[in-house]
Scaffold this active site. Structure first.
Site: not given
Ligand code: BES
Ligand code: MN
Ligand code: ZN
Length: 491
Positions: A342, A268
């Site tokens: 997931r 990230k």
């Molecule tokens: N934990 C994150 C989702 C999230 C983002 C929760 C911001 C709270 C605040 C999750 O694991 C994630 O990173 N999701 C990705 C999925 C994508 C790579 C398909 C996302 O939402 O960017």
């Molecule tokens: Mn994530």
């Protein structure tokens, strides 16, 4: 009872005590006001002579969230505004009591009556009074907690309503404390230990499965996410059996427990990455909910399966392109290691489904797309049509906004991978929350009524406090789950 848990810091809140009538020394009077044809004073035994006129004179208008102080003959009254008198419902009372609790500086002792409902007053005060100062060595407001007498009358039902509301609020505060705790203190091993402590305190059976057990038993999703970290993953199984002399309903709970989400190799960006301490909010809500169910004696068999892992990039981390085998045998191509929730949930859902529960509730901070779809204050609910709509309605009824969202047939095509059964992300910028829901649906038994709640936005407040919602961890959706469990058990 509050929970005794091994956390480096806990939040503080107001202290409540129940009384059948207004005490002779009530301290500060807490009095609701509404706006209608000017300022209005709903019934309260705490109104003193000249109160309405006095409040009007100092500018009170009864707006939602407004708190006004007025001294008459040495007696201090704090009025709290509920908004338009035509629109007062339980949630307006809860939010107003929450705003009041955030504005009690300097007050030591106070009394409130409950003509507007015991539950919203208690929940509003306890949830709104919550403050997390973490590990500051000199908290800015190191005040003694405010002691508030809640006058509920002398019926047994009133006292019971008070006690139930306290139990539910205490669980919500436990979830907040866990979510607010930094990732260097809360990681799979320490988190699992806290779950054992909570279980011991409210009569739950608990089993903690370590990385060796997970490897021997094929939990490939949890292991794939956890293996980049020096802190190994865990799977926690909690059981509350309240079926004796009650319904024999079996309800499974599953919650995402990523104690910190860096994204892994699909790293990230740095800004706001610190918010990813909240990525275990789903599991915290489920722990808090099953603890409340036990304390309330909910008449059902409830089993929670909580996968805990830290998602880190390292030489031992899962790579994009890796293929993993989930519990139960389904293979998945990992195209993005940041879609890790997931992967751990798939194993837990598959394990929970093995027992064919009647209902399954799964909660996760799963996608950023959830906030694109519904903003930051509304939970998304997906799953079996009827049960999904029922849970969304319960959410709205308890003041944790929730909205039904579909699982899309046209996305099934996108689940396909050339080298595995399914893949963990699709190559589209659209419908990311729904794709995640569809992925999870592959791991749920077809006879089980199930919901997936995406709480990425509503579980963590990056803005300022409002109503009974503080900054940072909100405790959402603990109250929705507890209410759903009570309803499903039929009491
Ligand atoms: N934990 C994150 C989702 C999230 C983002 C929760 C911001 C709270 C605040 C999750 O694991 C994630 O990173 N999701 C990705 C999925 C994508 C790579 C398909 C996302 O939402 O960017
Ligand atoms: Mn994530
Ligand atoms: Zn995540």
């Amino acid at each position: 009872m509050t929970f005794e848990v091994s956390l480096p810091a806990r939040g503080t809140t107001v202290e409540l005590e129940f009384a059948t009538q207004v005490p002779t020394d009530p301290g500060v009077s807490l009095v609701p006001v509404t706006s209608g044809d000017g300022l209005e004073l709903p019934v309260t035994a705490l109104a003193v002579e000249g109160l309405l006129e006095g409040l009007e004179a100092v500018g009170a208008r009864g707006k939602q969230g407004e708190v006004t102080r007025l001294l008459i003959d040495d007696h201090l009254t704090l009025s709290f505004g509920l908004g338009d008198s035509d629109e007062i419902d339980e949630d307006a009372v809860r939010r107003a009591a929450g705003a009041l609790a955030r504005n009690l500086t300097g007050v030591e002792r106070a009394t409130v009556t409950t003509e507007l409902g015991i539950r919203p007053i208690v929940e509003g005060l306890l949830l709104g009074g919550y403050r997390y100062t973490g590990m500051k060595t000199q908290p800015e407001e190191a005040e003694a907690p405010v002691r508030i007498t809640v006058v509920g009358g002398d019926s047994a039902e009133a006292r019971e309503e008070f006690e139930r509301a306290v139990v539910v609020a205490e669980s919500t505060l436990l979830a907040r404390d866990l979510v607010n705790t930094p990732g260097n203190f809360l990681y799979p091993e320490t988190y699992a230990r806290i779950m054992e402590e909570v279980a011991g305190q409210c009569g739950l059976d608990v089993e903690v499965y370590d990385e060796e057990y997970l490897a021997v038993n094929g939990f490939g999703g949890i292991l794939a996410v956890g293996k980049g970290s020096t802190r190994p993953p865990r799977l926690v199984h909690l059981v509350w059996d309240g079926t004796e002399g009650a319904s024999s309903r079996a309800i499974a709970l599953v919650g995402k427990g990523i104690t910190f989400d860096t994204g892994g190799i699909s790293l990230k960006p740095a800004p706001q990455m610190e918010d990813m301490i909240s990525d275990m909010g789903g599991s915290a809500a489920q722990l808090a909910a099953i603890a409340a169910a036990a304390r309330l004696g909910v008449g059902a068999r409830i089993e929670a399966w909580l996968p805990l892992a830290e998602n880190m990039p390292s030489g031992s981390a899962t790579r994009p392109g890796d293929v993993i085998t989930h519990y139960g045998g389904l293979t998945s191509e990992v195209l993005n290691t940041d879609a890790e929730g997931r992967l751990v949930l798939a194993d837990a859902l598959a394990r929970a489904s093995e027992d064919q529960p009647d209902y399954l509730i799964e909660v996760a901070t799963l996608t950023g797309a959830q906030m694109v779809a519904l903003g930051t204050r509304t939970c998304a609910v997906m799953g079996s049509d009827e049960f999904r709509d029922r849970v969304a309605e319960i959410g709205r009824a308890v003041g944790e906004n929730a909205w039904s969202m579909p699982l899309l047939e046209e996305q099934e095509e996108e689940l396909r991978s050339p080298i595995a059964d399914i893949r963990n992300v699709h190559n589209s910028r659209n419908g990311g929350m729904l794709y995640a829901g569809l992925y999870l649906s592959r791991f749920v038994h077809e006879d089980t009524q199930w919901v997936h709640m995406d709480i990425a936005g509503p579980s963590w407040n990056t803005g300022s406090a409002h109503g009974f919602t503080p900054k940072r961890a909100t405790g959402t959706p603990v109250r929705t789950i507890v209410e759903a469990l009570s309803e499903l058990a039929g009491k």
